[in-house]
Design a protein around this motif. Structure first.
Motif, PDB file in Angstrom:
ATOM      1  N   ASP A 164       0.826  -1.203   0.000  1.00 15.77           N
ATOM      2  CA  ASP A 164       0.000   0.000   0.000  1.00 15.77           C
ATOM      3  C   ASP A 164       0.864   1.259   0.000  1.00 15.77           C
ATOM      4  N   HIS A 165       0.275   2.334  -0.507  1.00 16.86           N
ATOM      5  CA  HIS A 165       0.999   3.600  -0.612  1.00 16.86           C
ATOM      6  C   HIS A 165       1.292   4.171   0.770  1.00 16.86           C
ATOM      7  N   ASP A 166       2.572   4.250   1.115  1.00 17.80           N
ATOM      8  CA  ASP A 166       3.026   4.892   2.347  1.00 17.80           C
ATOM      9  C   ASP A 166       2.297   4.366   3.581  1.00 17.80           C
ATOM     10  N   SER A 167       1.965   3.096   3.576  1.00 22.03           N
ATOM     11  CA  SER A 167       1.223   2.520   4.698  1.00 22.03           C
ATOM     12  C   SER A 167       1.506   1.027   4.820  1.00 22.03           C
ATOM     13  N   VAL A 168       1.634   0.581   6.061  1.00 21.25           N
ATOM     14  CA  VAL A 168       1.732  -0.855   6.350  1.00 21.25           C
ATOM     15  C   VAL A 168       0.568  -1.301   7.230  1.00 21.25           C
ATOM     16  N   GLU A 169      -0.482  -0.494   7.262  1.00 19.32           N
ATOM     17  CA  GLU A 169      -1.584  -0.750   8.184  1.00 19.32           C
ATOM     18  C   GLU A 169      -2.423  -1.960   7.793  1.00 19.32           C
ATOM     19  N   GLY A 170      -2.337  -2.409   6.551  1.00 16.70           N
ATOM     20  CA  GLY A 170      -3.123  -3.561   6.137  1.00 16.70           C
ATOM     21  C   GLY A 170      -2.417  -4.894   6.308  1.00 16.70           C
ATOM     22  N   GLU A 194       4.689   0.838  -0.688  1.00 15.33           N
ATOM     23  CA  GLU A 194       5.099   1.626  -1.856  1.00 15.33           C
ATOM     24  C   GLU A 194       5.280   3.066  -1.391  1.00 15.33           C
ATOM     25  N   VAL A 195       6.533   3.489  -1.295  1.00 15.48           N
ATOM     26  CA  VAL A 195       6.859   4.803  -0.754  1.00 15.48           C
ATOM     27  C   VAL A 195       6.895   5.829  -1.889  1.00 15.48           C
ATOM     28  N   SER A 196       6.177   6.927  -1.702  1.00 16.76           N
ATOM     29  CA  SER A 196       6.169   8.006  -2.680  1.00 16.76           C
ATOM     30  C   SER A 196       7.404   8.880  -2.471  1.00 16.76           C
ATOM     31  N   THR A 197       8.087   9.208  -3.570  1.00 16.33           N
ATOM     32  CA  THR A 197       9.269  10.061  -3.474  1.00 16.33           C
ATOM     33  C   THR A 197       9.199  11.164  -4.524  1.00 16.33           C
ATOM     34  N   ARG A 198       9.990  12.195  -4.288  1.00 15.52           N
ATOM     35  CA  ARG A 198      10.095  13.322  -5.218  1.00 15.52           C
ATOM     36  C   ARG A 198      11.459  13.272  -5.879  1.00 15.52           C
ATOM     37  N   TRP A 199      11.469  13.236  -7.213  1.00 17.70           N
ATOM     38  CA  TRP A 199      12.730  13.203  -7.964  1.00 17.70           C
ATOM     39  C   TRP A 199      12.612  14.182  -9.122  1.00 17.70           C
ATOM     40  N   HIS A 200      13.414  15.271  -9.048  1.00 21.47           N
ATOM     41  CA  HIS A 200      13.271  16.364 -10.000  1.00 21.47           C
ATOM     42  C   HIS A 200      11.796  16.785 -10.006  1.00 21.47           C
ATOM     43  N   SER A 201      11.117  16.768 -11.117  1.00 20.51           N
ATOM     44  CA  SER A 201       9.699  17.154 -11.125  1.00 20.51           C
ATOM     45  C   SER A 201       8.777  15.941 -11.212  1.00 20.51           C
ATOM     46  N   PHE A 202       9.313  14.754 -10.941  1.00 22.93           N
ATOM     47  CA  PHE A 202       8.551  13.514 -11.108  1.00 22.93           C
ATOM     48  C   PHE A 202       8.203  12.890  -9.759  1.00 22.93           C
ATOM     49  N   VAL A 231       9.195   0.606  -3.968  1.00 23.51           N
ATOM     50  CA  VAL A 231       8.555  -0.483  -3.234  1.00 23.51           C
ATOM     51  C   VAL A 231       9.555  -1.095  -2.254  1.00 23.51           C
ATOM     52  N   GLY A 232       9.114  -1.289  -1.034  1.00 26.38           N
ATOM     53  CA  GLY A 232       9.904  -2.009  -0.053  1.00 26.38           C
ATOM     54  C   GLY A 232       9.346  -3.408   0.118  1.00 26.38           C
ATOM     55  N   LEU A 233      10.217  -4.406   0.188  1.00 24.42           N
ATOM     56  CA  LEU A 233       9.790  -5.799   0.312  1.00 24.42           C
ATOM     57  C   LEU A 233      10.507  -6.489   1.470  1.00 24.42           C
ATOM     58  N   ASP A 234       9.757  -7.304   2.211  1.00 27.03           N
ATOM     59  CA  ASP A 234      10.324  -8.230   3.194  1.00 27.03           C
ATOM     60  C   ASP A 234      11.139  -7.506   4.262  1.00 27.03           C
ATOM     61  N   PHE A 235      10.522  -6.569   4.932  1.00 32.01           N
ATOM     62  CA  PHE A 235      11.186  -5.775   5.977  1.00 32.01           C
ATOM     63  C   PHE A 235      10.444  -5.946   7.302  1.00 32.01           C
ATOM     64  N   ASP A 236      11.033  -5.408   8.357  1.00 31.51           N
ATOM     65  CA  ASP A 236      10.392  -5.390   9.662  1.00 31.51           C
ATOM     66  C   ASP A 236       9.375  -4.249   9.669  1.00 31.51           C
ATOM     67  N   SER A 237       8.096  -4.587   9.631  1.00 30.75           N
ATOM     68  CA  SER A 237       7.059  -3.555   9.524  1.00 30.75           C
ATOM     69  C   SER A 237       6.898  -2.745  10.808  1.00 30.75           C
ATOM     70  N   GLU A 238       7.583  -3.146  11.878  1.00 31.07           N
ATOM     71  CA  GLU A 238       7.529  -2.390  13.136  1.00 31.07           C
ATOM     72  C   GLU A 238       8.769  -1.522  13.325  1.00 31.07           C
ATOM     73  N   ASP A 239       9.654  -1.494  12.346  1.00 33.44           N
ATOM     74  CA  ASP A 239      10.882  -0.698  12.476  1.00 33.44           C
ATOM     75  C   ASP A 239      10.521   0.765  12.760  1.00 33.44           C
ATOM     76  N   PRO A 240      11.046   1.350  13.833  1.00 33.23           N
ATOM     77  CA  PRO A 240      10.606   2.706  14.230  1.00 33.23           C
ATOM     78  C   PRO A 240      10.965   3.797  13.226  1.00 33.23           C
ATOM     79  N   GLU A 241      12.124   3.705  12.585  1.00 34.25           N
ATOM     80  CA  GLU A 241      12.510   4.763  11.653  1.00 34.25           C
ATOM     81  C   GLU A 241      11.681   4.700  10.374  1.00 34.25           C
ATOM     82  N   LEU A 242      11.387   3.488   9.905  1.00 29.79           N
ATOM     83  CA  LEU A 242      10.516   3.365   8.744  1.00 29.79           C
ATOM     84  C   LEU A 242       9.115   3.842   9.100  1.00 29.79           C
ATOM     85  N   ARG A 243       8.636   3.476  10.264  1.00 30.74           N
ATOM     86  CA  ARG A 243       7.318   3.923  10.718  1.00 30.74           C
ATOM     87  C   ARG A 243       7.255   5.451  10.792  1.00 30.74           C
TER      88      ARG A 243
END
Length: 275
Positions: free
Chosen positions: A37-43, A63-71, A76-88
């Motif tokens: 999900d977009h910028d969310s691990v709540e599901g 799926e993390v939204s990022t800003r690159w130039h004007s785009f 996408v992040g895969l297979d990570f610790d969904s409770e990681d405090p810095e990612l949260r």
């Protein structure tokens, strides 16, 4: 093994609940699913609970939204610790940005005499992260436009009256936070950004320099030439490949797991030992 490493639920802009998504994946005989999900691990917790005791393995995704130039570029992040405090913490900041952006979109639509859209868009989001697609649904359901794409073309897209530029994080920050949580950072659907060959290569150079691991080279809406081109780019820039449908809702054109045949080329599934 049948896999799909990119899909969405109602925790962001999908139309199915995580449980409904898991049931659909099981009906499609998928073995490995990443809910991104977009910028969310709540599901994730609901999806894992729904898959418990079934042949389906659900891995963490986002799926993390990022800003690159004007785009707007998605990682996408895969297979990570969904409770990681810095990612949260990063996802919390992104959610705050989404809410502020939604409020500004609603204000711009009000100036066009289209009122009350924020409440309706939040209702469609149903507690998940709110985005432009929810406003598009509002405009369609009110009969203001005939289809979602028309909502973007007339109101919500870049250069239109209700467009609001984002303030997402950088690609480097997204990669760092995903990998810091033990995950793989994947450049999502590179062909969807409609970049020229020069700009696509520039993106791949900078994504690789930021430490990116992989790119999505396999989608369900590709011809053979498009797939071979992306696979060749992955090899050229020393990136693993990934595969995902980017499923949001049932349709004739996009289905969980459809056409996601894995080549022998090194992929995220080899790196993590999933196959």
């Amino acid at each position: 093994m049948k896999i799909d490493l990119h899909c969405h639920s109602r925790a962001s802009d999908g139309t199915l609940t995580p449980t409904e998504l898991v049931i659909r994946a099981l009906n499609q005989q998928i073995d490995l699913l990443a809910l991104t999900d977009h910028d969310s691990v709540e599901g994730l917790a609901e999806a894992r609970a729904a898959a418990e005791g079934s042949p389906l393995r659900v891995i963490s995704g986002v799926e993390v939204s990022t800003r690159w130039h004007s785009f707007d570029i998605h990682v996408v992040g895969l297979d990570f610790d969904s409770e990681d405090p810095e990612l949260r913490a990063l996802l919390h900041r992104q959610a705050d940005q989404r809410r502020r952006r939604a409020e500004t979109i609603a204000e711009k639509l009000t100036k066009r005499q289209i009122t009350g859209t924020l409440e309706d868009a939040l209702g469609y989001a149903d507690g998940g992260s709110v985005g432009r697609s929810h406003f598009a649904r509002v405009l369609v359901d009110r009969g203001i436009v005939a289809a979602k794409q028309a909502a973007f073309d007339k109101y919500l897209g870049r250069g239109q009256s209700a467009y609001v530029p984002n303030q997402w994080c950088t690609i480097a920050e997204a990669v760092t936070r995903i990998q810091g949580a033990g995950g793989l950072a994947v450049l999502a659907h590179p062909s969807k950004y409609q970049l020229s060959n020069k700009w696509l290569r520039k993106l791949l150079v900078e994504f690789k320099a930021a430490g990116g691991d992989a790119m999505e080279a396999i989608h369900c809406q590709q011809n053979l030439q498009q797939r071979q081109f992306l696979q060749a780019l992955a090899l050229e820039y020393d990136l693993l490949i990934s595969a995902g449908s980017d499923f949001h809702f049932p349709s004739r054109w996009v289905e969980l797991g459809r056409g996601l045949t894995r080549p022998e080329q090194p992929g995220v599934w080899h790196q993590r030992g999933w196959v």
